[in-house]
Design an enzyme around this catalytic site. Structure first.
Site, PDB file in Angstrom:
ATOM      1  N   HIS A   1       0.856  -1.188   0.000  1.00  0.00           N
ATOM      2  CA  HIS A   1       0.000   0.000   0.000  1.00  0.00           C
ATOM      3  C   HIS A   1       0.887   1.229   0.000  1.00  0.00           C
ATOM      4  CE1 HIS A   1      -3.250   2.743   1.015  1.00  0.00           C
ATOM      5  NE2 HIS A   1      -4.065   1.769   0.680  1.00  0.00           N
TER       6      HIS A   1
ATOM      7  N   ASP B   1      -7.870  -5.528   0.178  1.00  0.00           N
ATOM      8  CA  ASP B   1      -8.347  -6.456  -0.852  1.00  0.00           C
ATOM      9  C   ASP B   1      -7.971  -7.906  -0.586  1.00  0.00           C
ATOM     10  OD1 ASP B   1      -9.649  -4.605  -2.496  1.00  0.00           O
ATOM     11  OD2 ASP B   1      -7.751  -3.923  -3.332  1.00  0.00           O
TER      12      ASP B   1
HETATM   13  N1  CMC Z   1       4.133  -7.669  -3.991  1.00  0.00           N
HETATM   14  C1  CMC Z   1       5.481  -7.627  -4.077  1.00  0.00           C
HETATM   15  N2  CMC Z   1       6.189  -6.497  -3.966  1.00  0.00           N
HETATM   16  C2  CMC Z   1       5.519  -5.366  -3.764  1.00  0.00           C
HETATM   17  C3  CMC Z   1       4.129  -5.333  -3.655  1.00  0.00           C
HETATM   18  C4  CMC Z   1       3.425  -6.540  -3.781  1.00  0.00           C
HETATM   19  N3  CMC Z   1       2.092  -6.593  -3.702  1.00  0.00           N
HETATM   20  N4  CMC Z   1       3.717  -4.064  -3.463  1.00  0.00           N
HETATM   21  C5  CMC Z   1       4.822  -3.318  -3.453  1.00  0.00           C
HETATM   22  N5  CMC Z   1       5.932  -4.108  -3.642  1.00  0.00           N
HETATM   23  C6  CMC Z   1       7.320  -3.652  -3.702  1.00  0.00           C
HETATM   24  C7  CMC Z   1       7.637  -3.147  -5.104  1.00  0.00           C
HETATM   25  O1  CMC Z   1       8.103  -4.173  -5.926  1.00  0.00           O
HETATM   26  C8  CMC Z   1       8.668  -2.096  -4.812  1.00  0.00           C
HETATM   27  O2  CMC Z   1       9.881  -2.733  -4.525  1.00  0.00           O
HETATM   28  P1  CMC Z   1      11.291  -2.077  -4.971  1.00  0.00           P
HETATM   29  O3  CMC Z   1      11.375  -0.780  -4.216  1.00  0.00           O
HETATM   30  O4  CMC Z   1      12.302  -3.079  -4.551  1.00  0.00           O
HETATM   31  O5  CMC Z   1      11.221  -1.878  -6.456  1.00  0.00           O
HETATM   32  C9  CMC Z   1       8.195  -1.473  -3.494  1.00  0.00           C
HETATM   33  O6  CMC Z   1       7.457  -2.509  -2.843  1.00  0.00           O
HETATM   34  C10 CMC Z   1       7.291  -0.258  -3.679  1.00  0.00           C
HETATM   35  O7  CMC Z   1       6.230  -0.654  -4.558  1.00  0.00           O
HETATM   36  P2  CMC Z   1       5.455   0.358  -5.512  1.00  0.00           P
HETATM   37  O8  CMC Z   1       4.717  -0.430  -6.537  1.00  0.00           O
HETATM   38  O9  CMC Z   1       6.402   1.410  -5.985  1.00  0.00           O
HETATM   39  O10 CMC Z   1       4.454   1.014  -4.483  1.00  0.00           O
HETATM   40  P3  CMC Z   1       3.231   1.953  -4.847  1.00  0.00           P
HETATM   41  O11 CMC Z   1       2.988   2.753  -3.632  1.00  0.00           O
HETATM   42  O12 CMC Z   1       3.478   2.675  -6.138  1.00  0.00           O
HETATM   43  O13 CMC Z   1       2.036   0.928  -5.132  1.00  0.00           O
HETATM   44  C11 CMC Z   1       0.334  -0.651  -4.736  1.00  0.00           C
HETATM   45  C12 CMC Z   1       1.119   0.542  -4.167  1.00  0.00           C
HETATM   46  C13 CMC Z   1      -0.854  -0.936  -3.833  1.00  0.00           C
HETATM   47  C14 CMC Z   1      -0.186  -0.279  -6.137  1.00  0.00           C
HETATM   48  C15 CMC Z   1       1.282  -1.871  -4.808  1.00  0.00           C
HETATM   49  O14 CMC Z   1       1.654  -2.237  -3.497  1.00  0.00           O
HETATM   50  C16 CMC Z   1       0.644  -3.044  -5.550  1.00  0.00           C
HETATM   51  O15 CMC Z   1       0.695  -3.080  -6.786  1.00  0.00           O
HETATM   52  N6  CMC Z   1       0.029  -4.014  -4.805  1.00  0.00           N
HETATM   53  C17 CMC Z   1      -0.640  -5.132  -5.440  1.00  0.00           C
HETATM   54  C18 CMC Z   1      -2.015  -4.710  -5.949  1.00  0.00           C
HETATM   55  C19 CMC Z   1      -2.991  -4.474  -4.813  1.00  0.00           C
HETATM   56  O16 CMC Z   1      -3.113  -5.273  -3.889  1.00  0.00           O
HETATM   57  N7  CMC Z   1      -3.722  -3.356  -4.904  1.00  0.00           N
HETATM   58  C20 CMC Z   1      -4.717  -2.971  -3.906  1.00  0.00           C
HETATM   59  C21 CMC Z   1      -4.305  -1.715  -3.205  1.00  0.00           C
HETATM   60  S1  CMC Z   1      -5.185  -1.363  -1.696  1.00  0.00           S
HETATM   61  C22 CMC Z   1      -6.801  -1.080  -2.089  1.00  0.00           C
HETATM   62  C23 CMC Z   1      -7.092  -0.220  -3.229  1.00  0.00           C
HETATM   63  O17 CMC Z   1      -6.433   0.791  -3.470  1.00  0.00           O
HETATM   64  O18 CMC Z   1      -8.040  -0.541  -3.922  1.00  0.00           O
END
Ligand code: CMC
Length: 378
Positions: A261, A315
Site C-alpha cells: 500500500h 483487498d
Molecule cells: N508484492 C510484491 N512487492 C511489492 C508489492 C506486492 N504486492 N507491493 C509493493 N511491492 C514492492 C515493489 O516491488 C517495490 O519494490 P522495490 O522498491 O524493490 O522496487 C516497493 O514494494 C514499492 O512498490 P510500488 O509499486 O512502488 O508502491 P506503490 O505505492 O506505487 O504501489 C500498490 C502501491 C498498492 C499499487 C502496490 O503495493 C501493488 O501493486 N500491490 C498489489 C495490488 C494491490 O493489492 N492493490 C490494492 C491496493 S489497496 C486497495 C485499493 O487501493 O483498492
C-alpha cells in the site's frame, strides 16, 4: 514555473485539504471524521456511516430514519436504464456496466444546480440507492433473468443480497456485508477519489463524478485487486504450493495481489477486521480451504517482505468474505464501488465547497522546434 520536484504517482503530494478521513500508515489507524474504523465496524451501519462521511457528523435518530427512508424510496431504477443494461453484452465486465449505467443516470437529471442543497441531497440519495440495484440487475440480466425489484422491508445491505441471490438473506450474512460496506466506504486520496475530485472540480454533474471514479476503481492496482486475489488463490490450489508460488513471484518481480500500500507500512486495519468477519462466516456456513492458503501466503509474504513494509491490504481478505456471501468474483469490485460511492460523494461535496479546477503542470521532456516533415519523406 515548477514549484516542486516531479514525484511519479504524486507520492506524498497533497491534492486537497480534507476533513473526511485520515490514515496513519505506520500505526495502522484509519478514521472517518475522527472516528476509528474499528468503532464504526462494531457499532454503525453503512447508511449511518455514509451520512457521517457526507454530512460531517453522525445523524440524530430522526435524521437517520428520514435518510434511510429516502434511500429506500429511491431504490428502483428507471426502466430505460434497465432496458439499456439489457443490451449490454453478458460477457462484459460488471464494472463497465456500472460505469455506463451511473453515467446514464445523468441523462435524466442533467440540470446542474450545484448550489442548491436539495439538488445535492437528491443526487446523494439517488446514487446511494441506485448503484446497488444496478449491480444486482446486471448480474441477473446477464444470466438471462429479469432483475428482482427491491424489497421494501429489507435494509440497505439485506436488500442488495436479496436482489442478487433472489432469496431473503441470513441476518448474520446481511450484517457482515453491511460491515464490509462500512470498511470500503472511504479511504483518503486514493486514485478513484482523486479522479472523483478532479471531475467534480469542473462543476460537472455528480453522475459523471461517480462514473469517472468507477472507471478508475476498476483497475487491478486499485479496487480490481480483490478479484485477482481469488484468482491467485485458485491458481495456488493448496497450502503446500504457497512457498514456491511466492518465491516465483519475487524472482519475476511480480506483485503479490492484496499486498502492499502507498500509505500503510503495517497490516491494513480493514484487513484485520475482514479476516475476523471471514472467520465468523466460516464458523456458521462452513470452512473455505482458500482461507488456509491465504493465511499461509500472509505468513510467507510477511517473512519475506515485511521488512519493506508490505502487508495485507483491504483487498486480501475481502474476496473470501464475498465468496461466502454468494457474490461472484467479478462482482467484488462493483461491490467495492457500492460502498465507495459514499466517500466519493463526500469528496464531491467537499470539493464544491471550496472549488478550484484541477490544472496541474507537467515536466515537458520532448523536443522543440522540429520541422514539419511532409508525409512522403517520413
Ligand atoms: N508484492 C510484491 N512487492 C511489492 C508489492 C506486492 N504486492 N507491493 C509493493 N511491492 C514492492 C515493489 O516491488 C517495490 O519494490 P522495490 O522498491 O524493490 O522496487 C516497493 O514494494 C514499492 O512498490 P510500488 O509499486 O512502488 O508502491 P506503490 O505505492 O506505487 O504501489 C500498490 C502501491 C498498492 C499499487 C502496490 O503495493 C501493488 O501493486 N500491490 C498489489 C495490488 C494491490 O493489492 N492493490 C490494492 C491496493 S489497496 C486497495 C485499493 O487501493 O483498492
Amino acid at each position: 514555473m515548477i514549484v516542486c520536484e516531479f514525484r511519479p504517482g504524486l507520492e506524498d503530494i497533497p491534492a486537497a485539504q480534507s476533513s473526511i478521513s485520515d490514515v496513519d500508515g505506520h500505526k495502522g489507524i484509519l478514521e472517518y471524521r475522527g472516528i476509528r474504523i474499528e468503532e464504526l465496524a462494531e457499532n454503525s451501519t453503512f447508511l449511518e456511516t455514509a451520512y457521517l462521511l457526507i454530512w460531517g457528523a453522525l445523524p440524530t435518530a430522526d435524521q437517520l430514519t428520514s435518510f434511510e427512508q429516502e434511500v429506500r424510496e429511491h431504490r428502483r431504477i428507471k426502466y430505460r436504464i434497465r432496458d439499456m443494461m439489457k443490451c449490454f453484452p453478458e460477457s462484459g465486465h460488471p464494472m463497465d456496466a456500472l460505469q455506463a449505467s451511473a453515467a446514464a443516470l445523468g441523462l435524466f437529471y442533467s440540470r446542474r444546480d450545484l448550489h442548491n442543497p436539495i439538488y445535492i441531497r437528491d443526487a446523494v440519495v439517488r446514487l446511494l440507492a441506485n448503484i446497488p440495484t444496478m449491480v444486482a440487475a446486471f448480474q441477473l440480466m446477464r444470466k438471462g433473468n429479469d432483475p428482482v425489484p427491491p424489497h421494501d422491508e429489507l435494509d440497505y445491505s439485506g436488500n442488495f443480497l436479496y436482489m442478487l441471490n433472489e432469496k431473503q438473506p441470513d441476518p448474520l450474512a446481511a450484517r457482515i456485508f453491511d460491515v464490509c460496506l462500512i470498511l470500503h466506504a472511504e479511504h483518503t486520496m486514493n486514485a478513484s477519489t482523486f479522479s472523483a475530485r478532479v471531475t467534480a472540480s469542473t462543476l460537472t454533474d455528480p453522475y459523471a463524478v461517480v462514473a469517472s471514479a468507477v472507471g478508475t476503481l476498476g483497475g487491478p492496482l486499485h479496487g480490481g485487486a480483490n478479484e485477482e486475489v481469488i484468482q491467485m488463490l485458485e491458481e495456488i490450489g493448496s497450502v503446500k504450493n504457497v512457498v514456491p508460488y511466492i518465491e516465483d513471484c519475487l524472482q519475476r518481480k511480480a506483485k503479490i495481489m492484496g499486498f502492499g500500500h502507498r500509505v500503510y507500512k503495517v497490516k491494513d486495519p480493514r484487513a484485520t477486521i475482514l479476516q475476523n468477519l471471514a472467520e465468523q462466516l466460516f464458523a456458521k456456513f462452513g470452512h473455505d480451504k482458500y482461507y488456509d492458503i491465504a493465511q499461509e501466503i500472509e505468513r510467507v509474504v510477511e517473512e519475506k517482505l515485511g521488512g519493506k513494509g508490505i502487508y495485507p491490504n483491504v483487498d486480501f481478505y475481502s474476496g473470501l468474505v464475498y465468496r461466502k456471501l454468494g457474490i461472484p468474483t467479478d462482482l467484488f469490485t462493483p461491490v467495492f464501488a457500492i460502498a465507495r460511492v459514499a466517500g466519493w460523494l463526500a469528496h464531491w461535496k467537499e470539493q464544491l465547497a471550496e472549488n478550484r479546477i484541477f490544472r496541474p503542470t507537467q515536466v515537458y521532456n520532448g523536443h522543440h522546434n522540429l520541422p514539419y516533415k511532409p508525409i512522403e519523406q517520413r
